[in-house]
Design a protein around this motif. Structure first.
Motif, PDB file in Angstrom:
ATOM      1  N   UNK A  50       0.270  -9.920  -6.184  1.00 19.89           N
ATOM      2  CA  UNK A  50       0.395  -9.692  -7.644  1.00 19.89           C
ATOM      3  C   UNK A  50       1.916  -9.409  -7.627  1.00 19.89           C
ATOM      4  N   UNK A  51       2.342  -9.901  -9.039  1.00 18.13           N
ATOM      5  CA  UNK A  51       3.760  -9.776  -9.174  1.00 18.13           C
ATOM      6  C   UNK A  51       3.911  -9.255 -10.786  1.00 18.13           C
ATOM      7  N   UNK A  52       5.169  -8.509 -10.812  1.00 16.23           N
ATOM      8  CA  UNK A  52       5.579  -7.978 -12.047  1.00 16.23           C
ATOM      9  C   UNK A  52       6.930  -8.304 -12.426  1.00 16.23           C
ATOM     10  N   UNK A  53       7.314  -8.288 -13.797  1.00 14.70           N
ATOM     11  CA  UNK A  53       8.652  -8.653 -14.189  1.00 14.70           C
ATOM     12  C   UNK A  53       9.056  -7.811 -14.954  1.00 14.70           C
ATOM     13  N   UNK A  54      10.189  -7.223 -14.823  1.00 12.72           N
ATOM     14  CA  UNK A  54      10.946  -6.289 -15.575  1.00 12.72           C
ATOM     15  C   UNK A  54      12.174  -6.917 -16.265  1.00 12.72           C
ATOM     16  N   UNK A  55      12.904  -6.051 -16.995  1.00  9.86           N
ATOM     17  CA  UNK A  55      14.038  -6.456 -17.655  1.00  9.86           C
ATOM     18  C   UNK A  55      15.020  -7.389 -16.999  1.00  9.86           C
ATOM     19  N   UNK A  56      15.119  -7.130 -15.734  1.00 11.27           N
ATOM     20  CA  UNK A  56      16.326  -7.882 -14.967  1.00 11.27           C
ATOM     21  C   UNK A  56      15.854  -7.541 -13.600  1.00 11.27           C
ATOM     22  N   UNK A  57      14.630  -7.057 -12.981  1.00  8.14           N
ATOM     23  CA  UNK A  57      14.053  -7.039 -11.766  1.00  8.14           C
ATOM     24  C   UNK A  57      12.773  -7.499 -11.764  1.00  8.14           C
ATOM     25  N   UNK A  58      12.404  -7.603 -10.330  1.00 13.45           N
ATOM     26  CA  UNK A  58      11.041  -8.268 -10.039  1.00 13.45           C
ATOM     27  C   UNK A  58      10.200  -7.341  -9.114  1.00 13.45           C
ATOM     28  N   UNK A  59       9.091  -7.060  -9.288  1.00 10.23           N
ATOM     29  CA  UNK A  59       8.110  -6.347  -7.997  1.00 10.23           C
ATOM     30  C   UNK A  59       7.135  -7.389  -7.662  1.00 10.23           C
ATOM     31  N   UNK A  60       6.951  -7.291  -6.247  1.00 11.31           N
ATOM     32  CA  UNK A  60       5.859  -8.214  -5.397  1.00 11.31           C
ATOM     33  C   UNK A  60       5.121  -7.206  -4.773  1.00 11.31           C
ATOM     34  N   UNK A  61       3.605  -7.033  -4.889  1.00 15.76           N
ATOM     35  CA  UNK A  61       2.855  -6.238  -4.106  1.00 15.76           C
ATOM     36  C   UNK A  61       2.308  -7.250  -3.075  1.00 15.76           C
ATOM     37  N   UNK A  62       2.452  -6.946  -1.863  1.00 16.35           N
ATOM     38  CA  UNK A  62       1.861  -7.846  -0.658  1.00 16.35           C
ATOM     39  C   UNK A  62       0.503  -7.233  -0.361  1.00 16.35           C
ATOM     40  N   UNK A  63      -0.118  -7.987   0.480  1.00 22.33           N
ATOM     41  CA  UNK A  63      -1.419  -8.173   0.705  1.00 22.33           C
ATOM     42  C   UNK A  63      -1.707  -6.662   1.889  1.00 22.33           C
ATOM     43  N   UNK A  64      -0.466  -6.307   2.389  1.00 24.09           N
ATOM     44  CA  UNK A  64      -0.297  -5.208   3.349  1.00 24.09           C
ATOM     45  C   UNK A  64      -0.206  -3.779   2.599  1.00 24.09           C
ATOM     46  N   UNK A  65      -0.383  -3.946   1.223  1.00 24.43           N
ATOM     47  CA  UNK A  65      -0.267  -2.790   0.285  1.00 24.43           C
ATOM     48  C   UNK A  65       0.981  -2.252   0.230  1.00 24.43           C
ATOM     49  N   UNK A  66       2.118  -3.192   0.726  1.00 27.99           N
ATOM     50  CA  UNK A  66       3.504  -2.402   0.525  1.00 27.99           C
ATOM     51  C   UNK A  66       4.085  -3.256  -0.923  1.00 27.99           C
ATOM     52  N   UNK A  67       5.150  -2.531  -1.606  1.00 29.52           N
ATOM     53  CA  UNK A  67       5.696  -3.080  -2.617  1.00 29.52           C
ATOM     54  C   UNK A  67       7.193  -3.495  -2.256  1.00 29.52           C
ATOM     55  N   UNK A  68       7.644  -4.734  -2.800  1.00 30.52           N
ATOM     56  CA  UNK A  68       9.003  -5.095  -2.535  1.00 30.52           C
ATOM     57  C   UNK A  68       9.681  -5.542  -3.917  1.00 30.52           C
ATOM     58  N   UNK A  69      10.890  -5.263  -4.004  1.00 29.46           N
ATOM     59  CA  UNK A  69      11.716  -5.592  -5.407  1.00 29.46           C
ATOM     60  C   UNK A  69      12.955  -6.202  -5.290  1.00 29.46           C
TER      61      UNK A  69
END
Length: 164
Positions: A50-69
């Protein structure tokens, strides 16, 4: 897929992230601050679901249930305890067991598998739901929420759906 006012994100069936558009803060996550008019590979993250886009940042949800930004971090929206921007994704502190992500203009939400909500970033209008207007550079659990099944974020507000 996800898009903000100036950049777009997607991920491929092989779990690699792709990003394109404005990259003023490193939000494309490919190791540079150069804009891109074609999709580029996001560095350091694989297994993206999964991905999510903010004003000037991005989030990435990985299959191991961790979040990266990646991207701008003036208000702690990368969730790593600093206010330093990053042009490559960094793991969001403390978060595991995440099943959904959402971002506003400069704030983030994560839904854990135990139906709790975690928030971080800018909080000038109370968008984090903590009862305060203090920014947070690390994820905070919203102790007043349980039984949440979905999360969403607007520019300066957040919404959740709870089981009755």
């Amino acid at each position: 897929i996800a898009c903000s006012a100036s950049h777009s994100l997607t991920f491929c069936s092989d779990g690699t992230g792709r990003a394109w558009g404005r990259n003023a803060y490193g939000e494309l996550g490919y190791g540079t601050w150069q804009n891109s008019n074609v999709p580029v590979g996001v560095n350091t993250v694989t297994g993206v679901i999964a991905v999510a886009a903010g004003g000037g940042h991005s989030l990435f949800l990985k299959s191991d249930s961790t979040v990266w930004a990646s991207g701008g971090n003036a208000y702690g929206q990368l969730g790593n305890g600093t206010i330093n921007s990053s042009d490559v994704p960094l793991q969001v502190n403390v978060l595991t067991g995440i099943i959904a992500i959402a971002v506003g203009w400069e704030h983030c939400l994560a839904l854990k598998s135990d139906s709790t909500v975690w928030v971080w970033g800018r909080n000038n209008f109370g968008q984090l739901g903590t009862g305060l207007i203090t920014n947070s550079t690390v994820p905070l659990k919203i102790n007043t929420l349980s039984g949440v099944t979905a999360i969403s974020a607007g520019a300066y507000h957040s919404l959740v759906i709870k089981k009755l």
